[in-house]
Write a protein that holds these residues in place. Structure first.
Motif, PDB file in Angstrom:
ATOM      1  N   ALA A   1      16.976 173.050 109.096  1.00  0.00           N
ATOM      2  CA  ALA A   1      18.263 173.355 109.718  1.00  0.00           C
ATOM      3  C   ALA A   1      18.140 173.167 111.230  1.00  0.00           C
ATOM      4  O   ALA A   1      17.116 173.509 111.823  1.00  0.00           O
ATOM      5  N   GLU A   2      19.174 172.627 111.833  1.00  0.00           N
ATOM      6  CA  GLU A   2      19.158 172.415 113.275  1.00  0.00           C
ATOM      7  C   GLU A   2      19.604 173.682 113.994  1.00  0.00           C
ATOM      8  O   GLU A   2      20.648 174.253 113.670  1.00  0.00           O
ATOM      9  N   VAL A   3      18.807 174.109 114.961  1.00  0.00           N
ATOM     10  CA  VAL A   3      19.141 175.267 115.784  1.00  0.00           C
ATOM     11  C   VAL A   3      19.518 174.738 117.162  1.00  0.00           C
ATOM     12  O   VAL A   3      18.697 174.098 117.825  1.00  0.00           O
TER      13      VAL A   3
ATOM     14  N   GLU B   1      20.379 174.359 121.188  1.00  0.00           N
ATOM     15  CA  GLU B   1      19.641 174.844 122.351  1.00  0.00           C
ATOM     16  C   GLU B   1      20.251 176.131 122.892  1.00  0.00           C
ATOM     17  O   GLU B   1      21.457 176.343 122.828  1.00  0.00           O
ATOM     18  N   GLY B   2      19.381 177.016 123.355  1.00  0.00           N
ATOM     19  CA  GLY B   2      19.819 178.278 123.941  1.00  0.00           C
ATOM     20  C   GLY B   2      20.202 179.347 122.931  1.00  0.00           C
ATOM     21  O   GLY B   2      20.729 180.389 123.316  1.00  0.00           O
ATOM     22  N   CYS B   3      19.951 179.106 121.665  1.00  0.00           N
ATOM     23  CA  CYS B   3      20.338 180.070 120.625  1.00  0.00           C
ATOM     24  C   CYS B   3      19.145 180.918 120.183  1.00  0.00           C
ATOM     25  O   CYS B   3      17.996 180.561 120.363  1.00  0.00           O
ATOM     26  N   PHE B   4      19.479 182.042 119.593  1.00  0.00           N
ATOM     27  CA  PHE B   4      18.489 182.897 118.941  1.00  0.00           C
ATOM     28  C   PHE B   4      18.562 182.601 117.451  1.00  0.00           C
ATOM     29  O   PHE B   4      19.620 182.281 116.915  1.00  0.00           O
ATOM     30  N   TYR B   5      17.417 182.720 116.779  1.00  0.00           N
ATOM     31  CA  TYR B   5      17.417 182.532 115.333  1.00  0.00           C
ATOM     32  C   TYR B   5      16.419 183.486 114.702  1.00  0.00           C
ATOM     33  O   TYR B   5      15.498 183.970 115.358  1.00  0.00           O
ATOM     34  N   ALA B   6      16.642 183.746 113.414  1.00  0.00           N
ATOM     35  CA  ALA B   6      15.783 184.672 112.674  1.00  0.00           C
ATOM     36  C   ALA B   6      15.384 184.036 111.352  1.00  0.00           C
ATOM     37  O   ALA B   6      16.205 183.408 110.684  1.00  0.00           O
ATOM     38  N   VAL B   7      14.102 184.195 111.004  1.00  0.00           N
ATOM     39  CA  VAL B   7      13.604 183.759 109.704  1.00  0.00           C
ATOM     40  C   VAL B   7      12.856 184.928 109.072  1.00  0.00           C
ATOM     41  O   VAL B   7      12.239 185.730 109.762  1.00  0.00           O
TER      42      VAL B   7
ATOM     43  N   LEU C   1      18.895 182.281 110.228  1.00  0.00           N
ATOM     44  CA  LEU C   1      20.168 182.817 110.704  1.00  0.00           C
ATOM     45  C   LEU C   1      20.229 182.480 112.186  1.00  0.00           C
ATOM     46  O   LEU C   1      19.242 182.668 112.906  1.00  0.00           O
ATOM     47  N   VAL C   2      21.366 181.984 112.673  1.00  0.00           N
ATOM     48  CA  VAL C   2      21.475 181.508 114.056  1.00  0.00           C
ATOM     49  C   VAL C   2      22.652 182.181 114.738  1.00  0.00           C
ATOM     50  O   VAL C   2      23.730 182.334 114.158  1.00  0.00           O
ATOM     51  N   ALA C   3      22.435 182.589 116.011  1.00  0.00           N
ATOM     52  CA  ALA C   3      23.498 183.205 116.801  1.00  0.00           C
ATOM     53  C   ALA C   3      23.270 182.891 118.276  1.00  0.00           C
ATOM     54  O   ALA C   3      22.166 182.538 118.691  1.00  0.00           O
TER      55      ALA C   3
ATOM     56  N   ARG D   1      15.584 174.706 123.754  1.00  0.00           N
ATOM     57  CA  ARG D   1      16.082 173.359 123.461  1.00  0.00           C
ATOM     58  C   ARG D   1      16.368 173.241 121.966  1.00  0.00           C
ATOM     59  O   ARG D   1      15.876 174.028 121.175  1.00  0.00           O
ATOM     60  N   LYS D   2      17.144 172.234 121.610  1.00  0.00           N
ATOM     61  CA  LYS D   2      17.496 172.019 120.205  1.00  0.00           C
ATOM     62  C   LYS D   2      16.217 171.782 119.403  1.00  0.00           C
ATOM     63  O   LYS D   2      15.313 171.083 119.844  1.00  0.00           O
ATOM     64  N   ARG D   3      16.160 172.387 118.200  1.00  0.00           N
ATOM     65  CA  ARG D   3      14.997 172.183 117.335  1.00  0.00           C
ATOM     66  C   ARG D   3      15.393 172.349 115.882  1.00  0.00           C
ATOM     67  O   ARG D   3      16.444 172.900 115.559  1.00  0.00           O
TER      68      ARG D   3
END
Length: 98
Positions: free
Chosen positions: A43-45, A47-53, A62-64, A36-38
């Motif tokens: 930064a807003e990520v 929903e359904g995305c992958f992200y890296a910190v 980083l979001v993809a 879900r969106k978070r």
């Protein structure tokens, strides 16, 4: 609780293994998926995305939309970080007088 596998459990297992593989390739990076969106680091990520910190950088994530694309972004950012580290090392050595 039953011994039956979760619905779509196999896909989830494969996704987690792929996330761990990307983390193994790039130490210091944490790879996550959000159903879900978070908000992450202001930064807003979506929903359904992958992200890296990165554990040592306070940058936005980083979001993809998929792991392959995210791995490319992480690899590119890691190369930038290494280039900066190399530049800092070179500039420090030039200031040393014999």
């Amino acid at each position: 609780m039953t011994d039956e596998p979760w619905p779509d459990g196999h896909e989830l297992r494969e996704q987690l293994l792929a996330q761990l593989a990307v983390e193994g390739r790039f130490p210091g990076w944490q790879i996550l998926h959000t159903p879900r969106k978070r908000w992450v680091r202001y930064a807003e990520v979506p929903e359904g995305c992958f992200y890296a910190v990165h554990d040592r950088l306070g940058e936005p994530p980083l979001v993809a939309t998929d792991l392959h694309q995210l791995a490319g972004l992480v690899e590119q950012r890691q190369q930038q970080i290494q280039a900066v580290q190399s530049w800092v090392a070179r500039s420090d050595l030039r200031r040393i007088k014999p």
